[in-house]
Design a protein around this motif. Structure first.
Motif, mmCIF file in Angstrom:
data_model
loop_
_atom_site.group_PDB
_atom_site.id
_atom_site.type_symbol
_atom_site.label_atom_id
_atom_site.label_comp_id
_atom_site.label_asym_id
_atom_site.label_seq_id
_atom_site.Cartn_x
_atom_site.Cartn_y
_atom_site.Cartn_z
ATOM 1 N N TRP A 144 -16.100 16.915 20.340
ATOM 2 C CA TRP A 144 -15.770 16.816 18.921
ATOM 3 C C TRP A 144 -15.520 15.373 18.494
ATOM 4 O O TRP A 144 -14.497 15.045 17.928
ATOM 5 C CB TRP A 144 -14.576 17.704 18.584
ATOM 6 C CG TRP A 144 -14.972 19.139 18.637
ATOM 7 C CD1 TRP A 144 -14.684 20.029 19.629
ATOM 8 C CD2 TRP A 144 -15.780 19.846 17.708
ATOM 9 N NE1 TRP A 144 -15.252 21.239 19.355
ATOM 10 C CE2 TRP A 144 -15.941 21.160 18.177
ATOM 11 C CE3 TRP A 144 -16.409 19.486 16.507
ATOM 12 C CZ2 TRP A 144 -16.680 22.122 17.505
ATOM 13 C CZ3 TRP A 144 -17.143 20.447 15.838
ATOM 14 C CH2 TRP A 144 -17.270 21.741 16.332
ATOM 15 N N GLY A 148 -9.131 14.921 18.034
ATOM 16 C CA GLY A 148 -8.771 16.027 18.908
ATOM 17 C C GLY A 148 -9.770 17.153 18.808
ATOM 18 O O GLY A 148 -10.868 17.002 18.261
ATOM 19 N N ASP A 149 -9.379 18.285 19.318
ATOM 20 C CA ASP A 149 -10.227 19.468 19.333
ATOM 21 C C ASP A 149 -10.295 20.059 17.920
ATOM 22 O O ASP A 149 -9.278 20.511 17.384
ATOM 23 C CB ASP A 149 -9.650 20.478 20.330
ATOM 24 C CG ASP A 149 -10.501 21.717 20.427
ATOM 25 O OD1 ASP A 149 -10.128 22.729 19.803
ATOM 26 O OD2 ASP A 149 -11.539 21.663 21.108
ATOM 27 N N GLU A 163 -9.094 23.728 17.236
ATOM 28 C CA GLU A 163 -7.630 23.811 17.303
ATOM 29 C C GLU A 163 -6.991 23.189 16.064
ATOM 30 O O GLU A 163 -5.980 23.689 15.560
ATOM 31 C CB GLU A 163 -7.101 23.156 18.581
ATOM 32 C CG GLU A 163 -7.342 23.983 19.815
ATOM 33 C CD GLU A 163 -6.793 25.403 19.710
ATOM 34 O OE1 GLU A 163 -5.631 25.574 19.273
ATOM 35 O OE2 GLU A 163 -7.522 26.337 20.064
ATOM 36 N N THR A 164 -7.567 22.100 15.580
ATOM 37 C CA THR A 164 -7.071 21.495 14.345
ATOM 38 C C THR A 164 -7.202 22.476 13.190
ATOM 39 O O THR A 164 -6.297 22.592 12.353
ATOM 40 C CB THR A 164 -7.832 20.189 14.035
ATOM 41 O OG1 THR A 164 -7.627 19.273 15.118
ATOM 42 C CG2 THR A 164 -7.371 19.559 12.736
ATOM 43 N N ARG A 173 -16.587 27.089 17.973
ATOM 44 C CA ARG A 173 -16.473 27.163 19.438
ATOM 45 C C ARG A 173 -17.781 27.604 20.091
ATOM 46 O O ARG A 173 -17.991 27.355 21.278
ATOM 47 C CB ARG A 173 -15.335 28.093 19.828
ATOM 48 C CG ARG A 173 -13.974 27.489 19.576
ATOM 49 C CD ARG A 173 -12.846 28.403 19.986
ATOM 50 N NE ARG A 173 -11.561 27.721 19.842
ATOM 51 C CZ ARG A 173 -10.430 28.343 19.570
ATOM 52 N NH1 ARG A 173 -10.392 29.660 19.430
ATOM 53 N NH2 ARG A 173 -9.310 27.646 19.454
ATOM 54 N N ARG A 177 -22.134 18.882 13.209
ATOM 55 C CA ARG A 177 -20.800 18.339 13.464
ATOM 56 C C ARG A 177 -20.150 17.842 12.180
ATOM 57 O O ARG A 177 -18.975 18.126 11.914
ATOM 58 C CB ARG A 177 -20.861 17.202 14.496
ATOM 59 C CG ARG A 177 -19.489 16.625 14.789
ATOM 60 C CD ARG A 177 -19.468 15.517 15.828
ATOM 61 N NE ARG A 177 -20.464 14.503 15.596
ATOM 62 C CZ ARG A 177 -21.526 14.293 16.389
ATOM 63 N NH1 ARG A 177 -21.711 15.034 17.452
ATOM 64 N NH2 ARG A 177 -22.377 13.347 16.114
#
Length: 170
Positions: free
Chosen positions: A2, A24-25, A28-29, A127, A148
């Motif tokens: 990411w 970060g991921d 998850e964010t 994911r 992305r």
């Protein structure tokens, strides 16, 4: 996986909200951002949801509905591009969507539940993308985007609106 999108991966106007996304991921964010928005709006004073912060501005219900609408559209774009669909996709006119949606007639709690469902689907889809899928490119609104960049935009767009809610509504 990411890594932050490069400037050439999206239209310039995406950069403003992508900038808001912490490193970060990303899935998850997205999960943490949904929890933050629900927590913030769970404490909204009675009557705060029904009015915009200024004349002509959306109510909190309309803002939450708008976040869900945009996220759905962004993730359909991401899915199509990730799967190699190279058909140019149209833009969306947010004011027309807001006017037709009727979000202001629904309870804020219902709209948050809907957004949480949309977010769950967003996280699952993000994911599922492998590195090659994240690099695929498609055209929407007359601009080229990587998968992305679209994913980052979906999360950044929600962060942008949460910050506006904190600053101007509550």
């Amino acid at each position: 996986m990411w890594k932050r999108p490069e400037p050439g991966e999206c239209a310039g106007y995406y950069r403003d909200v992508i900038r808001l996304v912490p490193d970060g991921d990303l899935p998850e964010t997205a999960v943490r951002e949904m929890a933050a928005l629900r927590s913030l709006l769970g404490g909204a004073p009675a009557g705060a949801a029904a009015a915009g912060y200024a004349p002509g501005k959306w109510s909190l219900e309309q803002v939450v509905g708008h976040i869900a609408d945009v996220e759905r559209i962004m993730m359909v774009r991401a899915l199509r591009f990730a799967r190699g669909d190279d058909a140019p996709l149209p833009g969306m006119e947010q004011e027309s969507y807001a006017a037709a949606a009727g979000h202001e007639r629904r309870p804020l709690s219902s709209l948050l539940d809907e957004l949480e469902s949309v977010r769950g689907a967003t996280v699952s889809l993000m994911r599922s993308f492998d590195p090659a899928a994240l690099e695929r490119v498609g055209e929407a609104s007359g601009f080229r985007f990587t998968v992305r960049a679209i994913c980052f935009h979906a999360v950044g767009h929600a962060i942008h609106h949460r910050l506006v809610i904190e600053d101007r509504y509550l």
